[in-house]
Scaffold this motif. Structure first.
Motif, PDB file in Angstrom:
ATOM      1  N   ILE A  17      -3.251   6.009   3.708  1.00 61.75           N
ATOM      2  CA  ILE A  17      -3.825   4.722   3.320  1.00 61.75           C
ATOM      3  C   ILE A  17      -5.046   4.947   2.440  1.00 61.75           C
ATOM      4  N   GLU A  18      -5.932   5.820   2.881  1.00 59.24           N
ATOM      5  CA  GLU A  18      -7.143   6.112   2.116  1.00 59.24           C
ATOM      6  C   GLU A  18      -6.797   6.657   0.734  1.00 59.24           C
ATOM      7  N   ASN A  19      -5.820   7.541   0.676  1.00 58.42           N
ATOM      8  CA  ASN A  19      -5.421   8.133  -0.600  1.00 58.42           C
ATOM      9  C   ASN A  19      -4.856   7.087  -1.558  1.00 58.42           C
ATOM     10  N   HIS A  20      -4.061   6.163  -1.029  1.00 56.08           N
ATOM     11  CA  HIS A  20      -3.460   5.150  -1.888  1.00 56.08           C
ATOM     12  C   HIS A  20      -4.497   4.142  -2.368  1.00 56.08           C
ATOM     13  N   THR A  23      -0.960  -4.585   1.776  1.00 54.11           N
ATOM     14  CA  THR A  23      -0.086  -4.950   2.890  1.00 54.11           C
ATOM     15  C   THR A  23       0.672  -3.740   3.432  1.00 54.11           C
ATOM     16  N   LYS A  24       1.272  -3.926   4.602  1.00 52.79           N
ATOM     17  CA  LYS A  24       2.166  -2.944   5.226  1.00 52.79           C
ATOM     18  C   LYS A  24       1.468  -1.620   5.567  1.00 52.79           C
ATOM     19  N   ALA A  25       0.204  -1.720   5.975  1.00 53.22           N
ATOM     20  CA  ALA A  25      -0.560  -0.509   6.309  1.00 53.22           C
ATOM     21  C   ALA A  25       0.005   0.213   7.529  1.00 53.22           C
ATOM     22  N   ASP A  26       0.769  -0.475   8.349  1.00 49.61           N
ATOM     23  CA  ASP A  26       1.350   0.163   9.529  1.00 49.61           C
ATOM     24  C   ASP A  26       2.413   1.199   9.148  1.00 49.61           C
ATOM     25  N   LYS A  27       2.838   1.173   7.893  1.00 47.86           N
ATOM     26  CA  LYS A  27       3.881   2.107   7.446  1.00 47.86           C
ATOM     27  C   LYS A  27       3.314   3.469   7.036  1.00 47.86           C
ATOM     28  N   LEU A  28       1.992   3.577   6.976  1.00 43.68           N
ATOM     29  CA  LEU A  28       1.368   4.824   6.534  1.00 43.68           C
ATOM     30  C   LEU A  28       0.348   5.318   7.558  1.00 43.68           C
ATOM     31  N   ASN A  79     -13.101  -6.342  -4.572  1.00 40.08           N
ATOM     32  CA  ASN A  79     -13.115  -6.451  -3.116  1.00 40.08           C
ATOM     33  C   ASN A  79     -11.683  -6.289  -2.599  1.00 40.08           C
ATOM     34  N   TYR A  80     -11.517  -5.625  -1.448  1.00 38.60           N
ATOM     35  CA  TYR A  80     -10.150  -5.426  -0.956  1.00 38.60           C
ATOM     36  C   TYR A  80     -10.109  -5.406   0.570  1.00 38.60           C
ATOM     37  N   PHE A  81      -8.900  -5.642   1.080  1.00 31.39           N
ATOM     38  CA  PHE A  81      -8.625  -5.612   2.511  1.00 31.39           C
ATOM     39  C   PHE A  81      -7.363  -4.801   2.748  1.00 31.39           C
ATOM     40  N   VAL A  82      -7.342  -4.044   3.829  1.00 29.14           N
ATOM     41  CA  VAL A  82      -6.153  -3.303   4.246  1.00 29.14           C
ATOM     42  C   VAL A  82      -5.563  -4.034   5.443  1.00 29.14           C
ATOM     43  N   THR A  83      -4.291  -4.431   5.341  1.00 28.55           N
ATOM     44  CA  THR A  83      -3.702  -5.273   6.377  1.00 28.55           C
ATOM     45  C   THR A  83      -2.332  -4.780   6.836  1.00 28.55           C
ATOM     46  N   SER A  84      -1.969  -5.225   8.013  1.00 31.58           N
ATOM     47  CA  SER A  84      -0.610  -5.063   8.537  1.00 31.58           C
ATOM     48  C   SER A  84      -0.273  -6.335   9.300  1.00 31.58           C
ATOM     49  N   ILE A  97       0.814  -1.221   0.000  1.00 33.73           N
ATOM     50  CA  ILE A  97       0.000   0.000   0.000  1.00 33.73           C
ATOM     51  C   ILE A  97       0.850   1.275   0.000  1.00 33.73           C
ATOM     52  N   ARG A  98       2.133   1.159   0.243  1.00 35.63           N
ATOM     53  CA  ARG A  98       2.994   2.346   0.278  1.00 35.63           C
ATOM     54  C   ARG A  98       3.268   2.916  -1.114  1.00 35.63           C
ATOM     55  N   HIS A  99       3.006   2.107  -2.148  1.00 35.05           N
ATOM     56  CA  HIS A  99       3.378   2.525  -3.498  1.00 35.05           C
ATOM     57  C   HIS A  99       2.166   2.852  -4.361  1.00 35.05           C
ATOM     58  N   LYS A 100       2.385   3.667  -5.356  1.00 34.85           N
ATOM     59  CA  LYS A 100       1.361   3.949  -6.351  1.00 34.85           C
ATOM     60  C   LYS A 100       1.064   2.671  -7.126  1.00 34.85           C
TER      61      LYS A 100
END
Length: 201
Positions: free
Chosen positions: A152-155, A142-147, A172-177, A115-118
Motif C-alpha cells: 500500500i505504501e509503495n503504491h 480503494t480496495k486496500a484490503d487486497k494489499l 490530500n488522500y485517503f486509503v480505504t477498504s 490502490i492495487r494498480h500503478k
C-alpha cells in the motif's frame, strides 16, 4: 461524523435539474470498476444505498443522496471502462463536465483509484483536468484490503512520484477498504470538518 440518515433524492442527467438546496455537496467519481458504490454504502452504513454491480458502468446518472439532512453525497458516473456505447460515453462526459463547472454547491470532489494498480493515465488526466479548472479534490485509494501494508505504501508513493512531476504537492488522500471499513472515520471526519468551516452563499 455519525451517519444518522442517508436518503436517495434524485437521479438525472441534467445539471439544471439537480437539487436547488444551498447545502454542501461532495462528489464521488472514478473509473467504473473502482468500487465506488461499495464505498458509498460503507460510508453511509447502508448495504444498498448505491447500487453495486458485477458489470462496470452501472452508474449512468448524477445521483444525489442527502446525508444527515445537511449535505449531499453525489454519486457520478464512472469513466474509462464503462461498457456502454461511444455516444453514451460522450453524454456522460458532457454532464460530468457540466456538473463540475456549474455546481456552486460543490465543495470537493473525491477521485477514487484502485490502490492495487500503478498510476493509470485516465485517472491522472482527470485529476489534471480538475486542477486546471480549480476544482478541489482528494484521492480515495480503494480496495486496500487486497494489499499488504508495505505494498500500500509503495503504491501511494508511486502516485506521489508521478503527481509531483506536475503538482506542487501531493493532493490530500485517503486509503480505504469497503469490506474492512478502513478509512471510514477519517473520510467522514474530513467532510464534517469542511462542513463546519464553510458557508454557502
Amino acid at each position: 461524523m455519525l451517519i444518522k440518515s442517508a436518503e436517495f433524492v434524485v437521479s438525472n442527467s441534467d445539471v439544471a435539474k439537480c437539487p436547488k438546496d444551498r447545502i454542501p455537496e461532495y462528489a464521488f467519481i472514478g473509473r467504473s470498476n473502482v468500487g465506488k458504490s461499495s464505498l458509498i454504502n460503507m460510508l453511509t452504513n447502508r448495504k444498498s444505498l448505491a447500487k453495486t454491480s458485477g458489470r462496470p458502468g452501472k452508474t449512468q446518472l448524477i445521483n444525489h443522496f442527502l446525508i444527515n439532512k445537511t449535505w449531499f453525497l453525489v454519486d457520478l458516473p464512472g469513466y474509462g471502462y464503462a461498457r456502454v456505447s461511444k455516444s453514451a460515453k460522450k453524454t456522460f462526459q458532457k454532464f460530468i463536465t457540466q456538473y463540475f463547472s456549474k455546481r456552486a454547491q460543490l465543495i470537493s470532489a473525491f477521485v477514487l483509484v484502485d490502490i492495487r494498480h500503478k498510476p493509470q493515465p485516465v485517472d491522472l488526466e482527470f485529476m489534471a483536468w480538475l486542477g486546471e479548472h480549480s476544482i478541489p479534490f482528494s484521492i480515495i485509494f480503494t480496495k486496500a484490503d487486497k494489499l499488504k501494508p508495505m505494498a500500500i505504501e509503495n503504491h501511494v508513493n508511486d502516485y506521489r512520484d508521478v503527481l509531483l512531476k506536475t503538482w506542487e504537492e501531493m493532493p490530500n488522500y485517503f486509503v480505504t477498504s469497503s469490506s474492512k471499513e478502513v478509512g471510514k472515520d477519517e473520510l467522514l471526519d474530513y467532510i464534517d470538518n469542511m462542513n463546519a468551516n464553510l458557508k454557502i452563499d
